[in-house]
Design a protein around this motif. Structure first.
Motif, mmCIF file in Angstrom:
data_model
loop_
_atom_site.group_PDB
_atom_site.id
_atom_site.type_symbol
_atom_site.label_atom_id
_atom_site.label_comp_id
_atom_site.label_asym_id
_atom_site.label_seq_id
_atom_site.Cartn_x
_atom_site.Cartn_y
_atom_site.Cartn_z
ATOM 1 N N ASN A 162 0.808 -1.226 0.000
ATOM 2 C CA ASN A 162 0.000 0.000 0.000
ATOM 3 C C ASN A 162 0.835 1.268 0.000
ATOM 4 N N GLU A 169 1.733 6.794 -7.047
ATOM 5 C CA GLU A 169 0.459 6.866 -7.760
ATOM 6 C C GLU A 169 0.474 7.860 -8.919
ATOM 7 N N GLU A 190 -4.507 0.544 -1.267
ATOM 8 C CA GLU A 190 -4.270 1.635 -2.201
ATOM 9 C C GLU A 190 -4.376 1.073 -3.623
ATOM 10 N N ARG A 191 -4.267 1.921 -4.612
ATOM 11 C CA ARG A 191 -4.386 1.464 -5.998
ATOM 12 C C ARG A 191 -3.005 1.393 -6.642
ATOM 13 N N ASP A 195 -3.234 -4.370 -9.695
ATOM 14 C CA ASP A 195 -3.472 -5.169 -8.490
ATOM 15 C C ASP A 195 -4.214 -6.433 -8.857
#
Length: 300
Positions: A162, A169, A190-191, A195
């Motif tokens: 994360n 990001e 988180e992105r 993923d």
């Protein structure tokens, strides 16, 4: 094969019964020497991160709290470790070890850190046994130095990275890829750029099928000049914090496939160990040792 290690990796301030298996940092080098995978000359003592290097990834406020020992009780609790100045010093050497591994990998194809993989650390805080984010720091240093233009982070720890995902990001030069157990820590994901969350009790064949379906095309698409591989062994069935069901042999096959792809595409790979929390220390050490053996067999 260049391997980063220092006795400082073991943090001696943990209370008895703490769930982090700190002893593995003593036992893993011994095991690798005993098996003949490494010799003493393969190890190097990592340098210490400079303040400038820390601040290229972490915030001024967070670094000030670390160096002055003024983290709040909640912030200390979130790291999972009791605070002591030696924890900060330890983290500075571990993270620099990952950076040095990257440069060694550029020369030899692969280099591994006995510790590292501290992917839960954010720019402004530590979490989940992670103080500094070593792979983020190393990535930012390589980009700052102009050593590479594109990085791929392959995070195969059972927990999503994360902190790493959040740090990068908005950074197109670093592609973050994570295969993890979906219903596991961290609760709030988180992105990452990619993923893949797996269900509980996923075992060898489904896991390896996903990896083999995705990784070659990903390397081809991203065209990285450096791969950072987080090879956590908390994916195995005996892990008390994992919730997946891979065998130790399946975990070894995972490592082999990653290394084979790095070789095939001619991309250097720097490896950080990540998590491993099996009830028996011998299971943790054996699984981590397999990563080193796979690297030695494939690259040398």
């Amino acid at each position: 094969m260049k391997v980063a290690f220092s006795p400082i990796y073991r943090y001696d301030q943990l209370p008895e019964g703490h769930r982090f298996p700190m002893e593995k940092y003593d036992l893993l080098p011994q095991q690798l020497l005993y098996e003949g995978t490494l010799t003493q000359r393969d190890f190097f003592h990592p340098k210490r991160l400079t303040e400038e290097q820390i601040l290229r990834t972490h915030t001024v406020d967070y670094w000030h709290k670390l160096k002055t020992g003024t983290l709040s009780k909640k912030e200390i609790r979130n790291t999972g470790f009791p605070f002591h100045p030696s924890l900060v010093e330890r983290g500075r050497h571990i993270a620099h070890g990952t950076l040095q591994c990257a440069y060694h990998a550029m020369q030899e194809g692969v280099s591994l850190n006995i510790a590292g993989g501290t992917h839960h650390a954010y720019a402004d805080r530590g979490e989940g046994f992670c103080i500094f984010n070593d792979i983020a720091i190393a990535s930012n240093e390589l980009l700052h130095a102009g050593a590479v233009d594109q990085i791929l982070i392959v995070d195969l720890d059972v927990h999503q990275g994360n902190g790493t995902a959040k740090i990068f990001e908005h950074e197109s030069r670093v592609f973050t890829f994570s295969i993890h157990c979906e219903h596991n820590y961290p609760l709030q994901k988180e992105r990452s750029d990619l993923d893949i969350g797996l269900p509980d009790q996923t075992d060898d064949e489904p896991y390896l099928r996903v990896l083999k379906d995705v990784l070659p095309d990903l390397i081809r698409t991203v065209s990285p000049q450096m791969i950072f591989y987080l090879s956590g062994v908390d994916v195995i069935a005996t892990d008390k914090l994992g919730r997946l069901a891979m065998s130790r042999e399946g975990c070894r096959r995972r490592d082999e496939f990653v290394f084979e792809q790095c070789c095939e595409f001619g991309v250097p790979v720097a490896v950080a160990m990540g998590g491993g929390y099996s009830h028996r220390l011998s299971d943790i050490v054996a699984a981590h040792a397999n990563t080193f053996k796979a690297a030695e067999e494939i690259f040398f």
